[in-house]
Write an enzyme that holds these catalytic residues in place. Structure first.
Site, mmCIF file in Angstrom:
data_model
loop_
_atom_site.group_PDB
_atom_site.id
_atom_site.type_symbol
_atom_site.label_atom_id
_atom_site.label_comp_id
_atom_site.label_asym_id
_atom_site.label_seq_id
_atom_site.Cartn_x
_atom_site.Cartn_y
_atom_site.Cartn_z
ATOM 1 N N LEU A 64 -2.970 7.977 4.352
ATOM 2 C CA LEU A 64 -2.012 9.080 4.350
ATOM 3 C C LEU A 64 -0.773 8.698 3.542
ATOM 4 O O LEU A 64 0.318 8.564 4.080
ATOM 5 C CB LEU A 64 -1.654 9.433 5.799
ATOM 6 C CG LEU A 64 -0.813 10.643 6.087
ATOM 7 C CD1 LEU A 64 -1.351 11.887 5.430
ATOM 8 C CD2 LEU A 64 -0.715 10.844 7.587
ATOM 9 N N PRO A 65 -0.957 8.499 2.218
ATOM 10 C CA PRO A 65 0.213 8.182 1.404
ATOM 11 C C PRO A 65 1.184 9.356 1.439
ATOM 12 O O PRO A 65 0.770 10.515 1.339
ATOM 13 C CB PRO A 65 -0.361 7.954 0.003
ATOM 14 C CG PRO A 65 -1.689 8.611 0.005
ATOM 15 C CD PRO A 65 -2.178 8.604 1.413
ATOM 16 N N HIS A 66 2.454 9.045 1.620
ATOM 17 C CA HIS A 66 3.446 10.109 1.729
ATOM 18 C C HIS A 66 4.792 9.619 1.233
ATOM 19 O O HIS A 66 5.046 8.410 1.172
ATOM 20 C CB HIS A 66 3.550 10.603 3.174
ATOM 21 C CG HIS A 66 3.914 9.523 4.147
ATOM 22 N ND1 HIS A 66 2.975 8.638 4.649
ATOM 23 C CD2 HIS A 66 5.097 9.175 4.695
ATOM 24 C CE1 HIS A 66 3.582 7.799 5.474
ATOM 25 N NE2 HIS A 66 4.868 8.101 5.515
ATOM 26 N N ALA A 67 5.630 10.581 0.891
ATOM 27 C CA ALA A 67 6.974 10.259 0.419
ATOM 28 C C ALA A 67 7.859 11.484 0.590
ATOM 29 O O ALA A 67 7.377 12.622 0.603
ATOM 30 C CB ALA A 67 6.937 9.841 -1.049
#
Length: 153
Positions: A64-67
């Site tokens: 769950l890559p997030h920014a």
């Protein structure tokens, strides 16, 4: 907020190829940049900074890559099922094959955290993950994330 609220119909990729984690993040950043009319380098830099704090590989083959980005006005998601699982330095050390990119507004209270928690819960649910892995194509994946087909985990 459901997964469907975060995904546009063209934000589901059923058979993505990536040679490694860095290439995957770059590809996802470029796709999100095109969809949101933002700078891909800015998105990639934010994702890499977040990964520097610890892998967003949450286990069970899911990442769950997030920014958070100033230019993002509402949560945006992109779901990719990888053709071949890859090492994402996940917490359980298992390779990842389901990836949900989530870009969040910088200023928006608790809603982004709720979106992040909901996505994590739904994708880590074994039945939901199995259904996503078994979907035949983008239309099948889209139907599953429509909120009608995936459980709430």
């Amino acid at each position: 907020m459901t997964l469907d609220d975060l995904l546009a119909p063209d934000s589901v990729i059923p058979d993505l190829r990536a040679s490694g984690k860095a290439a995957l993040l770059d590809d996802l950043a470029r796709r999100a940049a095109r969809a949101l009319d933002l700078d891909a380098g800015e998105i990639l830099a934010a994702l890499v900074r977040r990964e520097g704090l610890g892998s967003t590989g949450i286990g069970a083959g899911v990442a769950l890559p997030h920014a958070r980005l100033d230019a993002v006005r509402r949560p945006y998601g992109l779901l990719a099922r990888l053709r071949e699982p890859l090492d994402f330095e996940a917490v359980d050390e298992r390779p990842v094959d389901l990836v949900f990119l989530l870009l969040l507004p910088t200023e928006s209270g608790g809603e982004p955290l709720n979106a992040l928690a909901r996505v994590a819960r739904q994708l880590r649910d074994p039945e939901n993950a199995a259904a996503l892995r078994a979907a035949r194509n983008a239309a099948g994946l889209s139907a599953l994330v429509s909120g009608r087909s995936l459980g709430t985990g």
